[in-house]
Design a protein around this motif. Structure first.
Motif, PDB file in Angstrom:
ATOM      1  N   ARG A   1       0.605  -1.040  -0.078  1.00 29.34           N
ATOM      2  CA  ARG A   1      -0.095   0.215  -0.044  1.00 29.34           C
ATOM      3  C   ARG A   1       0.816   1.240   0.182  1.00 29.34           C
ATOM      4  O   ARG A   1       1.695   1.380   0.979  1.00 29.34           O
ATOM      5  CB  ARG A   1      -0.821   0.165   1.080  1.00 29.34           C
ATOM      6  CG  ARG A   1      -1.886   1.295   1.269  1.00 29.34           C
ATOM      7  CD  ARG A   1      -2.844   1.079   2.474  1.00 29.34           C
ATOM      8  NE  ARG A   1      -3.595   2.193   2.312  1.00 29.34           N
ATOM      9  CZ  ARG A   1      -4.570   2.428   3.664  1.00 29.34           C
ATOM     10  NH1 ARG A   1      -4.610   1.447   4.484  1.00 29.34           N
ATOM     11  NH2 ARG A   1      -5.257   3.568   3.633  1.00 29.34           N
ATOM     12  N   GLY A   2       0.482   2.142  -0.891  1.00 31.02           N
ATOM     13  CA  GLY A   2       1.540   3.470  -1.198  1.00 31.02           C
ATOM     14  C   GLY A   2       2.644   3.319  -1.974  1.00 31.02           C
ATOM     15  O   GLY A   2       3.485   4.150  -2.128  1.00 31.02           O
ATOM     16  N   TYR A   3       2.919   2.116  -2.437  1.00 31.04           N
ATOM     17  CA  TYR A   3       4.336   1.755  -3.279  1.00 31.04           C
ATOM     18  C   TYR A   3       4.009   0.845  -4.523  1.00 31.04           C
ATOM     19  O   TYR A   3       3.586  -0.146  -4.208  1.00 31.04           O
ATOM     20  CB  TYR A   3       5.301   1.136  -2.380  1.00 31.04           C
ATOM     21  CG  TYR A   3       6.676   1.290  -2.761  1.00 31.04           C
ATOM     22  CD1 TYR A   3       7.739   2.236  -2.450  1.00 31.04           C
ATOM     23  CD2 TYR A   3       7.201   0.219  -3.579  1.00 31.04           C
ATOM     24  CE1 TYR A   3       8.814   2.403  -2.720  1.00 31.04           C
ATOM     25  CE2 TYR A   3       8.369   0.353  -4.297  1.00 31.04           C
ATOM     26  CZ  TYR A   3       9.316   1.417  -3.841  1.00 31.04           C
ATOM     27  OH  TYR A   3      10.527   1.450  -4.093  1.00 31.04           O
ATOM     28  N   ARG A   4       4.113   1.472  -5.488  1.00 31.05           N
ATOM     29  CA  ARG A   4       3.759   0.548  -6.638  1.00 31.05           C
ATOM     30  C   ARG A   4       5.104   0.733  -7.615  1.00 31.05           C
ATOM     31  O   ARG A   4       5.810   1.738  -7.533  1.00 31.05           O
ATOM     32  CB  ARG A   4       2.532   0.927  -7.538  1.00 31.05           C
ATOM     33  CG  ARG A   4       1.435   0.774  -6.419  1.00 31.05           C
ATOM     34  CD  ARG A   4       0.187   1.402  -7.283  1.00 31.05           C
ATOM     35  NE  ARG A   4      -1.104   1.405  -6.542  1.00 31.05           N
ATOM     36  CZ  ARG A   4      -2.314   0.593  -6.627  1.00 31.05           C
ATOM     37  NH1 ARG A   4      -2.247  -0.397  -7.811  1.00 31.05           N
ATOM     38  NH2 ARG A   4      -3.039   0.573  -5.801  1.00 31.05           N
ATOM     39  N   VAL A   5       5.108  -0.073  -8.663  1.00 29.25           N
ATOM     40  CA  VAL A   5       6.108  -0.154  -9.761  1.00 29.25           C
ATOM     41  C   VAL A   5       5.557  -0.500 -11.111  1.00 29.25           C
ATOM     42  O   VAL A   5       4.553  -1.105 -11.226  1.00 29.25           O
ATOM     43  CB  VAL A   5       7.208  -0.976  -9.161  1.00 29.25           C
ATOM     44  CG1 VAL A   5       7.981  -0.776  -8.008  1.00 29.25           C
ATOM     45  CG2 VAL A   5       6.845  -2.499  -9.334  1.00 29.25           C
ATOM     46  N   ARG A   6       6.397   0.010 -11.981  1.00 34.46           N
ATOM     47  CA  ARG A   6       6.432  -0.234 -13.384  1.00 34.46           C
ATOM     48  C   ARG A   6       7.524  -0.937 -14.027  1.00 34.46           C
ATOM     49  O   ARG A   6       8.503  -0.303 -13.798  1.00 34.46           O
ATOM     50  CB  ARG A   6       5.764   0.852 -14.323  1.00 34.46           C
ATOM     51  CG  ARG A   6       5.478   0.456 -15.544  1.00 34.46           C
ATOM     52  CD  ARG A   6       5.595   1.701 -16.774  1.00 34.46           C
ATOM     53  NE  ARG A   6       4.935   2.980 -16.111  1.00 34.46           N
ATOM     54  CZ  ARG A   6       3.584   3.110 -16.411  1.00 34.46           C
ATOM     55  NH1 ARG A   6       2.705   2.398 -17.105  1.00 34.46           N
ATOM     56  NH2 ARG A   6       3.078   4.315 -15.789  1.00 34.46           N
ATOM     57  N   LEU A   7       7.524  -2.151 -14.549  1.00 31.49           N
ATOM     58  CA  LEU A   7       8.530  -2.777 -15.151  1.00 31.49           C
ATOM     59  C   LEU A   7       8.727  -2.602 -16.253  1.00 31.49           C
ATOM     60  O   LEU A   7       7.847  -2.383 -17.366  1.00 31.49           O
ATOM     61  CB  LEU A   7       8.666  -4.294 -14.827  1.00 31.49           C
ATOM     62  CG  LEU A   7       8.294  -4.926 -13.458  1.00 31.49           C
ATOM     63  CD1 LEU A   7       8.407  -6.433 -13.567  1.00 31.49           C
ATOM     64  CD2 LEU A   7       9.152  -4.364 -12.431  1.00 31.49           C
ATOM     65  N   HIS A   8      10.036  -2.023 -16.992  1.00 30.62           N
ATOM     66  CA  HIS A   8      10.374  -1.864 -18.221  1.00 30.62           C
ATOM     67  C   HIS A   8      11.353  -2.895 -18.766  1.00 30.62           C
ATOM     68  O   HIS A   8      12.231  -3.559 -18.081  1.00 30.62           O
ATOM     69  CB  HIS A   8      11.048  -0.522 -18.428  1.00 30.62           C
ATOM     70  CG  HIS A   8      10.099   0.644 -17.921  1.00 30.62           C
ATOM     71  ND1 HIS A   8       9.327   1.301 -18.543  1.00 30.62           N
ATOM     72  CD2 HIS A   8      10.231   1.380 -16.722  1.00 30.62           C
ATOM     73  CE1 HIS A   8       8.686   2.149 -17.848  1.00 30.62           C
ATOM     74  NE2 HIS A   8       9.156   2.221 -16.777  1.00 30.62           N
ATOM     75  N   GLY A   9      11.144  -3.208 -20.019  1.00 31.62           N
ATOM     76  CA  GLY A   9      11.816  -4.512 -20.504  1.00 31.62           C
ATOM     77  C   GLY A   9      11.423  -5.794 -20.157  1.00 31.62           C
ATOM     78  O   GLY A   9      12.263  -6.798 -20.396  1.00 31.62           O
ATOM     79  N   ASP A  10      10.416  -5.846 -19.787  1.00 36.76           N
ATOM     80  CA  ASP A  10       9.885  -7.295 -19.200  1.00 36.76           C
ATOM     81  C   ASP A  10       8.840  -8.051 -20.512  1.00 36.76           C
ATOM     82  O   ASP A  10       8.497  -9.063 -19.918  1.00 36.76           O
ATOM     83  CB  ASP A  10       9.286  -7.039 -18.015  1.00 36.76           C
ATOM     84  CG  ASP A  10       7.931  -6.214 -18.014  1.00 36.76           C
ATOM     85  OD1 ASP A  10       7.810  -5.268 -18.934  1.00 36.76           O
ATOM     86  OD2 ASP A  10       6.808  -6.392 -17.334  1.00 36.76           O
ATOM     87  N   GLN A  11       8.857  -7.464 -21.497  1.00 40.92           N
ATOM     88  CA  GLN A  11       7.952  -7.935 -22.531  1.00 40.92           C
ATOM     89  C   GLN A  11       8.166  -9.489 -22.626  1.00 40.92           C
ATOM     90  O   GLN A  11       7.540 -10.448 -22.849  1.00 40.92           O
ATOM     91  CB  GLN A  11       7.859  -7.257 -23.799  1.00 40.92           C
ATOM     92  CG  GLN A  11       7.024  -5.908 -23.360  1.00 40.92           C
ATOM     93  CD  GLN A  11       8.273  -5.016 -23.073  1.00 40.92           C
ATOM     94  OE1 GLN A  11       9.459  -5.277 -22.695  1.00 40.92           O
ATOM     95  NE2 GLN A  11       7.636  -3.541 -22.857  1.00 40.92           N
ATOM     96  N   ASP A  12       9.633  -9.808 -22.799  1.00 41.38           N
ATOM     97  CA  ASP A  12       9.947 -11.152 -23.200  1.00 41.38           C
ATOM     98  C   ASP A  12      10.813 -11.681 -22.196  1.00 41.38           C
ATOM     99  O   ASP A  12      11.445 -12.856 -22.386  1.00 41.38           O
ATOM    100  CB  ASP A  12      10.902 -10.859 -24.379  1.00 41.38           C
ATOM    101  CG  ASP A  12      10.116 -10.378 -25.679  1.00 41.38           C
ATOM    102  OD1 ASP A  12       9.052 -11.034 -26.026  1.00 41.38           O
ATOM    103  OD2 ASP A  12      10.638  -9.703 -26.571  1.00 41.38           O
TER     104      ASP A  12
END
Length: 357
Positions: free
Chosen positions: A28-39
């Protein structure tokens, strides 16, 4: 390579952010987005989420934290048996009691939730890694050998030796000398805990560990063998036959047995490479057999049930009736939870208590 973008959120955060399936809730209060995770492979996604959990704990804590055990090894980039270990840290001021991390729903996989462990024993040697503090790999291994399952601790000890020594099978003398130096450091660190209830087992695990294991699967197979057999066992052992030198992953020289943990299933990227490499492999097997060597292959799914694997390995090695030393017997303990293949594991290896030394 996966990179992590951090988003601090609150109850007034835009609905578009909260509803975006590519923005993952860590806590709660902390989220992330991953980049380069498609493959990316599932284990790479799991590793990124596990690292994000450490950053989340550090960000939301009001006191200094030093990550320990499996969490420290994760930050040092050293692989361990579990792909989804508990988050563990030593707090500088007071103990913390936190709810477990929730499961993370990624587009390609689900990373199960894990508990948070508060450690009481203060680390002595601390490194800064990506803005976080972690105890040294040697201290992390000692903590694991004293507190965790023998398999997990043995694998961690082997991987720390392998990593810190830069083990190279083409430079065996130097690599083994470095491993022995690391072993001495581990035993010296263990010597600071002579009254711990797990001291004798920890000592046996460290003495049996071997930096010649290339990966966690090889280390787990070696653990089984050393819990059964008290004779000489050599990793990355060169075997010279005529003009050829072959390396055995795990070799029992006195029995002329080679155990090959078969993690390599790909012989090439095209038909010609597959044909050539298959031919070399068959020639190797033929030469070894003609020279009197017996090759035993172990596969990933063989370790789904460690107790059954150990029994079958004793039969294959033909050593089930040989005497076993107390040191070897100390290595073995049936894992407390059934093992699931690392590729498809849907549950964490185990849930630890909230407070441990």
């Amino acid at each position: 390579m996966i990179s992590i973008e951090t988003l601090r959120t609150h109850r007034h955060s835009r609905a578009a952010i909260l509803a975006d399936p590519d923005i993952l809730l860590i806590r709660r209060g902390y989220r992330v987005r991953l980049h380069g995770d498609q493959d990316a492979r599932p284990w790479e996604i799991w590793q990124s989420i596990n690292i994000a959990r450490l950053h989340a704990l550090d960000y939301q804590s009001s006191q200094r934290l030093v990550f320990t055990g499996n969490s420290a090894l994760l930050l040092h980039g050293i692989p361990t048996w579990s792909t989804n270990s508990c988050v563990e840290a030593w707090p500088s001021k007071s103990d913390f009691q936190l709810r477990p991390y929730p499961a993370v729903q990624h587009r390609h996989t689900v990373v199960p939730g894990v508990p948070v462990i508060c450690r009481h024993k203060a680390p002595q040697s601390i490194s800064q890694i990506d803005g976080l503090e972690a105890e040294s790999p040697v201290e992390a291994v000692i903590r694991l050998t004293l507190n965790e399952q023998p398999r997990d601790a043995f694998v961690a000890a082997c991987m720390v030796m392998h990593s810190l020594s830069g083990f190279d099978r083409f430079n065996l003398e130097d690599s083994r000398e470095k491993c022995e130096h690391i072993r001495r450091d581990m035993l010296a660190e263990l010597g600071r805990c002579p009254n711990h209830s797990g001291y004798l087992r920890a000592q046996a695990l460290i003495k049996a560990a071997d930096g010649g294991c290339d990966n966690v699967f090889e280390a787990s197979v070696l653990w089984i063998i050393k819990s059964l057999y008290s004779g000489r066992v050599v990793t990355q052992c060169p075997i010279i036959i005529g003009n050829n030198t072959y390396f055995g992953d795990i070799v029992l020289p006195d029995l002329k047995i080679i155990v090959e943990p078969d993690g390599r299933t790909k012989f090439g990227d095209n038909e010609q490479e597959v044909r050539e490499n298959t031919g070399k492999w068959l020639s190797r097997q033929h030469d070894l057999a003609n020279a009197g060597w017996r090759v035993i292959r172990a596969r990933w799914h063989d370790t789904d049930d460690m107790a059954s694997f150990r029994s079958s390995m004793a039969t294959l090695l033909g050593i089930q009736h040989l005497p076993v030393t107390q040191e070897s017997l100390r290595l073995w303990a049936k894992p407390r939870q059934p093992h699931v293949s690392r590729k498809h594991r849907s549950q964490p290896q185990r849930h630890g208590s909230s407070n441990r030394p």
